[in-house]
Write a protein that holds these residues in place. Structure first.
Motif, mmCIF file in Angstrom:
data_model
loop_
_atom_site.group_PDB
_atom_site.id
_atom_site.type_symbol
_atom_site.label_atom_id
_atom_site.label_comp_id
_atom_site.label_asym_id
_atom_site.label_seq_id
_atom_site.Cartn_x
_atom_site.Cartn_y
_atom_site.Cartn_z
ATOM 1 N N TRP A 52 0.820 -1.202 0.000
ATOM 2 C CA TRP A 52 0.000 0.000 0.000
ATOM 3 C C TRP A 52 0.859 1.258 0.000
ATOM 4 O O TRP A 52 0.526 2.260 -0.655
ATOM 5 C CB TRP A 52 -0.926 0.003 1.212
ATOM 6 C CG TRP A 52 -2.081 -0.952 1.104
ATOM 7 C CD1 TRP A 52 -2.401 -1.966 1.955
ATOM 8 C CD2 TRP A 52 -3.057 -0.993 0.066
ATOM 9 N NE1 TRP A 52 -3.501 -2.637 1.523
ATOM 10 C CE2 TRP A 52 -3.945 -2.056 0.355
ATOM 11 C CE3 TRP A 52 -3.273 -0.234 -1.085
ATOM 12 C CZ2 TRP A 52 -5.018 -2.380 -0.454
ATOM 13 C CZ3 TRP A 52 -4.366 -0.552 -1.897
ATOM 14 C CH2 TRP A 52 -5.216 -1.615 -1.584
ATOM 15 N N ILE A 53 1.964 1.239 0.717
ATOM 16 C CA ILE A 53 2.869 2.398 0.724
ATOM 17 C C ILE A 53 3.466 2.613 -0.668
ATOM 18 O O ILE A 53 3.534 3.742 -1.178
ATOM 19 C CB ILE A 53 3.976 2.208 1.777
ATOM 20 C CG1 ILE A 53 3.363 2.239 3.187
ATOM 21 C CG2 ILE A 53 5.049 3.273 1.632
ATOM 22 C CD1 ILE A 53 4.337 1.869 4.280
ATOM 23 N N ALA B 85 0.693 3.961 -3.002
ATOM 24 C CA ALA B 85 0.412 5.373 -2.757
ATOM 25 C C ALA B 85 1.521 6.254 -3.331
ATOM 26 O O ALA B 85 1.251 7.307 -3.926
ATOM 27 C CB ALA B 85 0.254 5.622 -1.256
ATOM 28 N N VAL C 118 1.073 6.374 -7.152
ATOM 29 C CA VAL C 118 -0.009 7.284 -7.540
ATOM 30 C C VAL C 118 0.454 8.733 -7.436
ATOM 31 O O VAL C 118 0.209 9.551 -8.339
ATOM 32 C CB VAL C 118 -1.259 7.043 -6.673
ATOM 33 C CG1 VAL C 118 -2.293 8.137 -6.899
ATOM 34 C CG2 VAL C 118 -1.852 5.676 -6.969
ATOM 35 N N TYR C 119 1.133 9.069 -6.367
ATOM 36 C CA TYR C 119 1.636 10.441 -6.185
ATOM 37 C C TYR C 119 2.629 10.800 -7.298
ATOM 38 O O TYR C 119 2.549 11.889 -7.891
ATOM 39 C CB TYR C 119 2.298 10.566 -4.822
ATOM 40 C CG TYR C 119 2.851 11.937 -4.530
ATOM 41 C CD1 TYR C 119 2.049 12.933 -3.981
ATOM 42 C CD2 TYR C 119 4.182 12.238 -4.813
ATOM 43 C CE1 TYR C 119 2.551 14.195 -3.718
ATOM 44 C CE2 TYR C 119 4.697 13.504 -4.572
ATOM 45 C CZ TYR C 119 3.880 14.476 -4.015
ATOM 46 O OH TYR C 119 4.389 15.720 -3.774
#
Length: 257
Positions: A21-22, A25, A28-29
Motif C-alpha cells: 500500500w505504501i 500510494a 499514484v503520487y
C-alpha cells in the motif's frame, strides 16, 4: 521454526500488504505529479491562477538534455509562461461566457487557429537529418502512384485560382507527402506558400482548398528555409488553415441550420 526467535510475533503477511500500500500510494503520487508537467498551474478563463490547484503540488522542474547539440529543455512547460495575452474578449462578465477574437483570428492563434510554441527547429529522423524535405531535392524519390499534383491549379473555397502547385514536401522516413508548394503568382513574383496535404483535395484537373478563400493565401505563414520546415512553422501553417475553417468567412461563424 524459521523466524520464531528473530521475528517473534511480527506478522510478515501484514508487513507485505502494508509495504504494497505504501508503494502504491507513492506510485499514484509520482504519476499524478508527473502528469502535471503540462497545463499547470491551472488558470482561469482570464489567465489568472486558479484558486483550486488540486491536492497535488506542481512538480519540480526537470531538465532534459536534447540531442544534436540543441541545448536543454526544462519542464514543466506550464511554469514557463507559455500563455500570452490572447487577442480575445469575453462577451459577458458571467462565468463561462464565450470569447470573441479582437484582431485577426487566423494569425493571432485563437480558436481553431490555435498553435503551440514548439521548438523552432526541424523535426529530425533517427540519423539526425530533417524529416521533411521538398521532393525536388530528393533524387531517389518519385511519384509511383496516385495523382501527381504538380502543375495543377489551386482553387480556393470561393472559386478563385490562387496559383499552381510546383513541388511537394515529403516526410522521408514515412514516405508520405505532408505539404504542397504553391506558386501564388506564376506571372512573376515567385511568392510561394505551403498547403498541408490534409487540407488539399487533389483532383484530376485541380487542387481544391476549402478552408481558405483566395484573399487569405497572401498571409499564410512562411518558412525561413526553402529546404526545411521547423516544428514551430508547421504549427503556425496548420493553425492558419485550421482557423480558416471558421474565420475565413464571417458567415462560417454563424449558426448552421
Amino acid at each position: 521454526m524459521v523466524g520464531t526467535e528473530f521475528f517473534g510475533n511480527f506478522d510478515l503477511a501484514s508487513a507485505a500488504i502494508w509495504l504494497f500500500w505504501i508503494f502504491f500510494a507513492g506510485l499514484v503520487y509520482y504519476l499524478q505529479t508527473e502528469n502535471m508537467r503540462e497545463g499547470y498551474p491551472l488558470v482561469t478563463d482570464d489567465g489568472k491562477e486558479s484558486p483550486n490547484q488540486g491536492p497535488f503540488p506542481v512538480p519540480k522542474d526537470k531538465t532534459f538534455h536534447l540531442r544534436d547539440g540543441r541545448g536543454d529543455l526544462v519542464v514543466p512547460s506550464g511554469q514557463r509562461g507559455d500563455r500570452a495575452d490572447l487577442a480575445l474578449a469575453q462577451t459577458s462578465t458571467a462565468a463561462g461566457s464565450p470569447y470573441v477574437p479582437t484582431g485577426d483570428p487566423m494569425l493571432d492563434g485563437v480558436g481553431p487557429g490555435s498553435w503551440a510554441p514548439r521548438n523552432d527547429h526541424p523535426e529530425l529522423d533517427a540519423h539526425g537529418h530533417a524529416k521533411i524535405k521538398p521532393l525536388s531535392m530528393l533524387d531517389d524519390f518519385a511519384v509511383s502512384s496516385g495523382t501527381d499534383p504538380r502543375g495543377k491549379a489551386v482553387v480556393a473555397a470561393d472559386g478563385e485560382v490562387v496559383g499552381r502547385v510546383t513541388d511537394m514536401w515529403v516526410d522521408v522516413p514515412e514516405q508520405y507527402v505532408r505539404y504542397l508548394t504553391v506558386d501564388l503568382n506564376p506571372e512573376g513574383t515567385g511568392k510561394t506558400c505551403l498547403i498541408p496535404a490534409n487540407f488539399a483535395r487533389i483532383k484530376s484537373d485541380r487542387v481544391s482548398v476549402k478552408s481558405l478563400y483566395g484573399a487569405n493565401f497572401a498571409n499564410v505563414p512562411g518558412t525561413k528555409s526553402d529546404s526545411e520546415i521547423t516544428l514551430l512553422e508547421e504549427e503556425k501553417i496548420m493553425a492558419y488553415y485550421g482557423g480558416g475553417t471558421l474565420y475565413a468567412d464571417p458567415k462560417r461563424a454563424e449558426p448552421q441550420i
